[in-house]
Design a protein around this motif. Structure first.
Motif, short mmCIF file in Angstrom:
data_model
loop_
_atom_site.label_atom_id
_atom_site.label_comp_id
_atom_site.label_asym_id
_atom_site.label_seq_id
_atom_site.Cartn_x
_atom_site.Cartn_y
_atom_site.Cartn_z
N ALA A 240 -47.10 20.85 33.82
CA ALA A 240 -46.67 20.57 32.51
C ALA A 240 -45.38 19.59 32.69
CB ALA A 240 -46.56 21.57 31.46
N ASP B 99 -46.46 15.76 28.42
CA ASP B 99 -46.59 16.21 27.12
C ASP B 99 -45.89 15.63 26.06
OD1 ASP B 99 -47.11 18.57 25.44
OD2 ASP B 99 -45.45 19.65 26.45
N GLU C 264 -46.25 17.26 23.01
CA GLU C 264 -46.05 18.23 22.02
C GLU C 264 -45.01 19.04 22.12
OE1 GLU C 264 -48.67 21.86 19.91
OE2 GLU C 264 -48.30 21.67 22.21
N ARG D 253 -51.04 15.41 26.76
CA ARG D 253 -51.08 16.45 25.69
C ARG D 253 -50.41 15.90 24.34
NH1 ARG D 253 -49.16 22.96 24.97
NH2 ARG D 253 -46.83 21.73 25.30
#
Length: 315
Positions: A12, A35, A37, A69
């Motif tokens: 991540a 990412d 989010e 994401r």
């Protein structure tokens, strides 16, 4: 397509942090996602999109699975996340990770939007895959329908923190048993439910993160539990977790060699000797043995293992 991708370790990477993005390029992970989010503050969402596009187009990711994401479908950012990233870097993107999936319609919305963008930008239609995060009780109840919702779907991903919150669990430690639960594994049903749905529809199952990033032994225990069930990999949040994930979700060299020998011996028995069963050492092999060996051999090959033994008929 998705079943062949190795995802033992899925890193991540906050797209809003250029330093983390650059460091991620040098880590020995099978996959990563930039990412947009939870790791990105609302005020930084738009800038993070641009960073993700730049990072993907800049390359340097080797043969890793490249993902982004996006924000979930209930937010005001979701559609612009998809449009900006795919229009800007679709040729350098393998999958979109869709969080907080609660029903097939979430995945189907993303599938339709991806198809529209691919057609508008002359990208191959259907090449970009989808990874669906199951993060609450509603998602678990609908997990079979979610798993069957799109041919683009490659993985089901367990999201432990949001899932614990959705059940009102009395715990603040993600990845550990809740206080007072003294018997068995409180998450076993959830993990097996996701895994079973994934396998029923030919998908990979990925375990979620372990948040105590410096406790590498606890991380290894967490990874070992889901690897034993059959999960294909786990999200990692820190370089310290990468080695543990890569080891947990790959077979040992001994098991890999044994699996390849089983496949060779069974092929010899059925294709040359015309028999449905064969002995390998002290072990009787049949069609079920072959299926089990295919799983272990496949994981070993995806992890880059090479054989150290060879099959000798009659040995």
């Amino acid at each position: 397509m998705g079943a062949l991708r190795s995802r033992r370790s899925v890193l991540a990477v906050p797209a809003s942090n250029p330093r983390f993005v650059e460091k991620a390029r040098g880590l020995d992970t099978d996959a990563f996602f930039l990412d947009l989010e939870d790791a990105v503050a609302p005020s930084e969402k738009e800038a993070a999109r641009a960073n993700a596009v730049e990072a993907l187009n800049a390359g340097g990711w080797g043969d890793r699975v490249r993902s982004v994401r996006v924000n979930d479908t209930t937010t005001r950012w979701a559609y612009r996340d998809v449009v900006a990233v795919v229009e800007g870097a679709g040729a350098c993107l393998d999958t979109i990770v869709l969080p907080k999936v609660t029903a097939p319609r979430d995945v189907q919305w993303l599938d339709i939007l991806l198809t529209q963008i691919e057609r508008a930008t002359d990208l191959p239609v259907g090449r970009i895959g989808i990874e669906a995060q199951i993060e609450d009780a509603r998602g678990l109840v609908e997990v079979d329908a979610i798993a069957a919702s799109s041919p683009r779907l490659e993985t089901l991903v367990y999201g432990p923190a949001d899932f614990m919150a959705s059940l009102n669990m009395k715990s603040l430690t993600v990845g550990e048993q809740p206080p007072g639960y003294d018997t068995g594994d409180a998450y076993h049903h959830v993990l097996m439910r996701i895994l079973t749905a994934a396998r029923a529809f030919g998908l990979q199952a990925i375990d979620g993160p372990y948040l105590q990033i410096r406790d590498t032994e606890a991380f290894r225990r967490s990874a070992a539990r889901t690897a034993a069930l059959g999960y294909d990999g786990k999200w990692v949040l820190h370089p310290l977790q990468v080695e543990g994930a890569n080891e947990a979700y790959a077979p040992t060299q001994e098991d890999y060699d044994r699996a390849e020998l089983i496949l060779d011996a069974y092929a010899r028995a059925t294709e040359v000797d015309r028999r449905g069963a064969v002995m390998l050492g002290e072990e009787m092999l049949d069609e079920a043995s072959r299926k089990m060996a295919l799983v272990v051999a496949g994981k070993g090959r995806a992890a880059g293992l090479t054989r150290t033994t060879s099959f000798e008929p009659g040995a």
